[in-house]
Design an enzyme around this catalytic site. Structure first.
Site, PDB file in Angstrom:
ATOM      1  N   GLU A 150     -31.552 -30.851  24.709  1.00 18.66           N
ATOM      2  CA  GLU A 150     -32.969 -31.457  24.399  1.00 18.66           C
ATOM      3  C   GLU A 150     -34.034 -30.381  25.095  1.00 18.66           C
ATOM      4  OE1 GLU A 150     -34.312 -34.045  23.099  1.00 18.66           O
ATOM      5  OE2 GLU A 150     -32.811 -35.458  22.947  1.00 18.66           O
ATOM      6  N   ASP A 198     -36.198 -33.324  14.042  1.00 18.36           N
ATOM      7  CA  ASP A 198     -36.464 -32.252  15.185  1.00 18.36           C
ATOM      8  C   ASP A 198     -35.502 -31.152  15.201  1.00 18.36           C
ATOM      9  OD1 ASP A 198     -34.907 -34.601  15.987  1.00 18.36           O
ATOM     10  OD2 ASP A 198     -34.512 -33.877  17.759  1.00 18.36           O
TER      11      ASP A 198
END
Length: 279
Positions: A150, A198
């Protein structure tokens, strides 16, 4: 003079204790969730060590028809993909909190902060809940075969050099340690094109030049008239059951200036070049 020296020593000792206490408080900020992590890891360790394995008997066979003999040739999970995400949150602390709340049911192996700090949140050999429902090629359980990273970014921010530099260092370690193929550094949007965008506007070319992910050549060859763009997307790895979503995901990764669900002649030039790299 003696009293002054003792006072100074006491002050220094107090300062050292205070500094240690503050450091300990900072270090133990996540002591409660670290304890839960250890308890869960111990639980998995107990399951793995059980002989015979728990809940793995063959239901249709009688007890005297099956037994367990431990082999000496085995290993543990070896990740084969790295999947990059953006956090869609506003701070590293916010993301860590999200990943330490049981109710969220989401996690990742690493979080890379805007300032370049890297926080590991799970042993590489364990399965994180980061990929969700998705597909890449024939792999329909990316959580089981990948490491999730992330990136601390709300989805509309630029990518700081410090963050990208730390990410490249992390990717280098993972690639070397697990022999992850260059083509297997991919985006969340690549594996879940219907659901996820994303990481947005990510500098894929920059990390591809370092050996993490593929990129198209500077000089491109015109595809033949019968070039099948749909099959090329499938060969690269995209799930083409929703072709429009697959095209958008491809363009998010490799085109970026235009993410409409239509392949332009320029897009097909890029796709044709990449198709040969992924075969």
């Amino acid at each position: 003079m003696m009293r002054l020296r003792k006072t100074t020593q006491t002050f220094l000792l107090y300062g050292s204790v205070l500094a240690f206490t503050l450091s300990s408080c900072s270090t133990n900020k996540y002591a409660a969730t670290d304890k839960i992590y250890k308890k869960q890891a111990d639980g998995f360790a107990a399951i793995i060590k059980s002989m015979p394995p728990v809940n793995q008997r063959i239901d249709s066979l009688a007890e005297n028809q099956q037994s367990f003999v431990g082999t000496v040739n085995f290993g543990i999970r070896k990740p084969n993909f790295v999947i990059l995400h953006h956090t869609a949150q506003n701070s590293l602390d916010q993301t860590i909190k999200t990943f330490t709340l049981a109710r969220t049911q989401v996690s990742a192996h690493y979080v890379v902060s805007r300032d370049g700090r890297v926080v590991q949140m799970l042993n590489d050999y364990l399965r994180a809940n980061h990929a969700g429902v998705g597909r890449w090629g024939n792999d329909t359980d990316l959580n089981s075969s990948s490491i999730g990273i992330e990136l601390d970014n709300n989805g509309s921010e630029p990518w700081p050099d410090a963050q990208i530099n730390s990410l490249i260092a992390l990717l280098g370690t993972l690639k070397k340690k697990y022999n992850i193929p260059t083509a297997n550094f991919i985006a969340h949007s690549d594996i879940a094109p219907r659901r996820k965008p994303d990481p947005s506007n990510f500098p894929w070319k920059v990390i591809a030049k370092k050996g993490y992910g593929l990129w198209y050549d500077d000089v491109l060859t015109m595809p033949p008239a019968d070039f099948n763009a749909e099959q090329a997307l499938r060969i690269i790895g995209y799930d083409i059951s929703d072709l429009s979503a697959a095209i958008i995901a491809f363009k998010r990764h490799f085109v970026q200036i235009d993410i409409t669900p239509t392949l332009t002649p320029a897009d097909k030039l890029i796709l044709y070049n990449l198709y040969f790299k992924y075969r």
